[in-house]
Design an enzyme around this catalytic site. Structure first.
Site, PDB file in Angstrom:
ATOM      1  N   LYS A  25       0.837  -1.208   0.000  1.00  0.00           N
ATOM      2  CA  LYS A  25       0.000   0.000   0.000  1.00  0.00           C
ATOM      3  C   LYS A  25       0.871   1.257   0.000  1.00  0.00           C
ATOM      4  CE  LYS A  25      -2.969   0.562   3.571  1.00  0.00           C
ATOM      5  NZ  LYS A  25      -2.928   1.823   4.346  1.00  0.00           N
ATOM      6  N   SER A  26       1.870   1.289   0.879  1.00  0.00           N
ATOM      7  CA  SER A  26       2.713   2.497   0.975  1.00  0.00           C
ATOM      8  C   SER A  26       3.415   2.775  -0.349  1.00  0.00           C
ATOM      9  CB  SER A  26       3.787   2.297   2.044  1.00  0.00           C
ATOM     10  OG  SER A  26       3.209   2.204   3.315  1.00  0.00           O
ATOM     11  N   ARG A  30       2.819   6.009  -3.244  1.00  0.00           N
ATOM     12  CA  ARG A  30       3.947   6.853  -3.670  1.00  0.00           C
ATOM     13  C   ARG A  30       4.204   6.719  -5.167  1.00  0.00           C
ATOM     14  NH1 ARG A  30       4.339   5.687   1.652  1.00  0.00           N
ATOM     15  NH2 ARG A  30       5.612   6.967   3.031  1.00  0.00           N
ATOM     16  N   ARG A 126      -8.485  11.872  12.440  1.00  0.00           N
ATOM     17  CA  ARG A 126      -7.046  11.617  12.624  1.00  0.00           C
ATOM     18  C   ARG A 126      -6.245  12.918  12.649  1.00  0.00           C
ATOM     19  NH1 ARG A 126      -5.132   6.626   9.260  1.00  0.00           N
ATOM     20  NH2 ARG A 126      -3.362   6.922  10.648  1.00  0.00           N
ATOM     21  N   SER A 171       7.567   9.048  12.035  1.00  0.00           N
ATOM     22  CA  SER A 171       6.441   8.937  11.114  1.00  0.00           C
ATOM     23  C   SER A 171       6.915   9.085   9.675  1.00  0.00           C
ATOM     24  CB  SER A 171       5.386  10.012  11.411  1.00  0.00           C
ATOM     25  OG  SER A 171       4.494  10.121  10.317  1.00  0.00           O
ATOM     26  N   GLN A 173       4.948   9.118   7.221  1.00  0.00           N
ATOM     27  CA  GLN A 173       4.008   9.995   6.518  1.00  0.00           C
ATOM     28  C   GLN A 173       4.429  11.450   6.662  1.00  0.00           C
ATOM     29  OE1 GLN A 173       0.151   8.996   8.068  1.00  0.00           O
ATOM     30  NE2 GLN A 173       0.079   7.037   6.990  1.00  0.00           N
ATOM     31  N   ASP A 319       2.242  -1.170  11.961  1.00  0.00           N
ATOM     32  CA  ASP A 319       0.933  -1.561  11.421  1.00  0.00           C
ATOM     33  C   ASP A 319       0.535  -2.984  11.811  1.00  0.00           C
ATOM     34  OD1 ASP A 319       0.600   0.897  10.191  1.00  0.00           O
ATOM     35  OD2 ASP A 319       1.635   0.252   8.382  1.00  0.00           O
ATOM     36  N   ARG A 350      -6.275   1.443  18.063  1.00  0.00           N
ATOM     37  CA  ARG A 350      -6.059  -0.014  17.918  1.00  0.00           C
ATOM     38  C   ARG A 350      -5.812  -0.715  19.248  1.00  0.00           C
ATOM     39  NH1 ARG A 350      -2.957   0.004  12.039  1.00  0.00           N
ATOM     40  NH2 ARG A 350      -4.918  -0.012  10.874  1.00  0.00           N
ATOM     41  N   ARG A 391      -7.314  -3.534   9.610  1.00  0.00           N
ATOM     42  CA  ARG A 391      -6.330  -4.462  10.194  1.00  0.00           C
ATOM     43  C   ARG A 391      -6.885  -5.147  11.451  1.00  0.00           C
ATOM     44  NH1 ARG A 391      -2.432  -3.534   6.663  1.00  0.00           N
ATOM     45  NH2 ARG A 391      -1.681  -1.421   6.290  1.00  0.00           N
TER      46      ARG A 391
END
Ligand code: S3P
Length: 434
Positions: A25-26, A30, A126, A171, A173, A319, A350, A391
């Site tokens: 996914k990451s 990108r 978030r 992070s 992100q 994750d 989570r 998840r």
């Protein structure tokens, strides 16, 4: 909003077979971003056809980028060049994707037009201050809702300048958002992390011919250069493979082979944690795929025991805690997780969601502000609410495999954000999921 979906996962006999989970996914997010900004045509293969990454592709289509889909796992991106994006006619909806929204915020801060970024119910809760504040230091103008929450209104035509920024929390992100803004900034942008995180943006910028220097925990680049189209091959997502690693470890008699799994060390902390717990996971066929290390993983059932998860592993498995919690529940003894407060601001809280769900299935688990203490035990059937977190949902499915009776998992529709086809793939190797 996605329709609520409940699943039932039932106890099963050994898991067997070979599984190729979908693309990372990451990397897929990108690849769309950098290919869109490049000069020329890039082909992405192994692309994750999930809702999160499709939302990112749609965002660039809204900004004038032509993206073809020859097959579900391929994209051909006709790059528009570093200054070629056009003002979108409407707000950009990032769906459930924190990566999409945070990276786009950095990129859009450097454009000549205003944009608005929105997200679904989970993304709208978030925290975005972590990107807004350093981007404001670079000269960006970004308005949020109170508390730094989305939607975000990003003003174009700002003059950005490079900064030297040390992230307060590890992070990828935030790091990536600053590097993306740095492409448009005057001077040098330097980012230092408290712990190294996934370096896909850095590696991919280099693959697209953009000058960048980086080493573990540090990256620097200067604005004003161009990206050149290149082909990207996306490995299978370690985070999706994780559910099968845990499942085959805890279901007696199992043996599964997972093909082409991305083995970037900043992603594989769960593998190290599971091995500390006694897991039997072998690596074969180690090689490079599209510049990333990949391997086939062979996982066999093994009795797991509880551990204190080393704090140094936390960023490399950030994750994977929902599945680690399930491994810990099925292990003998106690597992302690510390230093993982970030889990509280993922697609859900989570720690709270996993603690509540596992407790409902008979496991003794104590929450702490930055982790949990999980006492391994016998799982019984019942209902576990994933709170719409992909998840957590897939982790409760794994718990159902070793429970005494079926487990109902509530609110699973968002599994499609990261793992389309999960049910079919899982049932294909012995899960009993419907
Ligand atoms: C991601 C970084 C991590 C991770 C997320 C994907 C990325 O988030 O949890 O799923 O692609 O850069 P943080 O940067 O918030 O740790």
């Amino acid at each position: 909003m996605t329709e609520s979906q409940d699943w039932i996962s039932s106890p099963t006999s050994p898991l067997r077979g070979e599984v190729r989970v979908p693309g990372d996914k990451s990397i897929s997010h990108r690849a769309i971003m950098f290919a869109s900004l490049a000069d020329g045509v890039s082909r992405i293969s192994g692309f994750l056809e999930g809702e999160d990454t499709r939302a990112t592709a749609r965002a660039f289509a809204q900004m004038g980028v032509r993206i073809e889909t020859p097959t579900a796992s391929e994209r051909i991106v006709h790059g528009v060049g570093i200054d070629g994006l056009e003002r979108p006619a409407a707000a950009i909806d990032c769906g459930n994707a924190g990566t999409g929204m945070r990276l786009l915020t950095g990129l859009l801060a450097g454009q000549g037009f205003d944009t608005t970024l929105t997200g679904d119910e989970s993304l709208s809760k978030r925290p975005m201050r972590r990107v807004i504040e350093p981007l404001a230091q670079m000269g960006a103008r970004i308005e949020s809702q109170s508390g730094g929450l989305p939607p975000l209104r990003i003003s174009g035509k700002s003059t950005l300048h490079g900064i030297d920024y040390t992230l307060p929390i590890a992070s990828a992100q935030v790091k990536s958002a600053l590097l993306l803004a740095g492409l448009y900034a005057q001077g040098e942008t330097r980012v230092t992390e408290p712990h190294p995180t996934r370096d896909y943006s850095e590696r991919m910028l280099r693959a697209f011919g953009y000058p960048i220097e980086f080493s573990a925990g540090r990256a620097r680049l200067s604005g004003g250069h161009r990206l050149h189209a290149t082909d990207v091959v996306v490995p299978a997502d370690f985070s999706s493979a994780a559910f099968f690693l845990v499942a085959a470890s805890i279901v007696p008699g199992s043996e599964l082979t997972l093909r082409d799994v991305g083995m970037n060390p900043r992603r594989t902390g769960l593998l190290r944690a599971l091995r500390l717990m006694g897991a039997d996971i072998g690596e074969t066929n180690a090689r490079e795929l599209g510049g990333e290390p990949v391997a086939d993983l062979v996982v066999r059932h093994a009795p797991l025991h509880g551990v204190d998860v080393p704090i140094a592993l936390v960023p490399d498995m950030i994750d994977e805690f929902p599945s680690l919690f399930v491994a810990a529940a099925a292990a003998t003894g106690t597992t302690r997780v510390t230093g993982a407060a970030e889990l509280r601001v993922k697609e859900s809280d989570r720690i709270a969601v996993m603690a509540k769900g596992l407790r409902a299935l008979g496991i003794a688990i104590e929450e702490t502000p930055d982790g949990a203490i999980i006492h391994g035990g016998a799982l019984h059937g019942g209902a576990a609410d994933s709170a719409g977190d992909h998840r957590c949902a897939m982790s409760f499915v794994v718990a159902g495999l070793v429970a005494r009776s079926p487990v109902k998992i509530l609110d699973c529709a968002n599994v499609a954000t990261s793992f389309p086809g999960f049910v079919e793939l899982a049932n294909g190797c012995g899960f009993v999921l419907g």
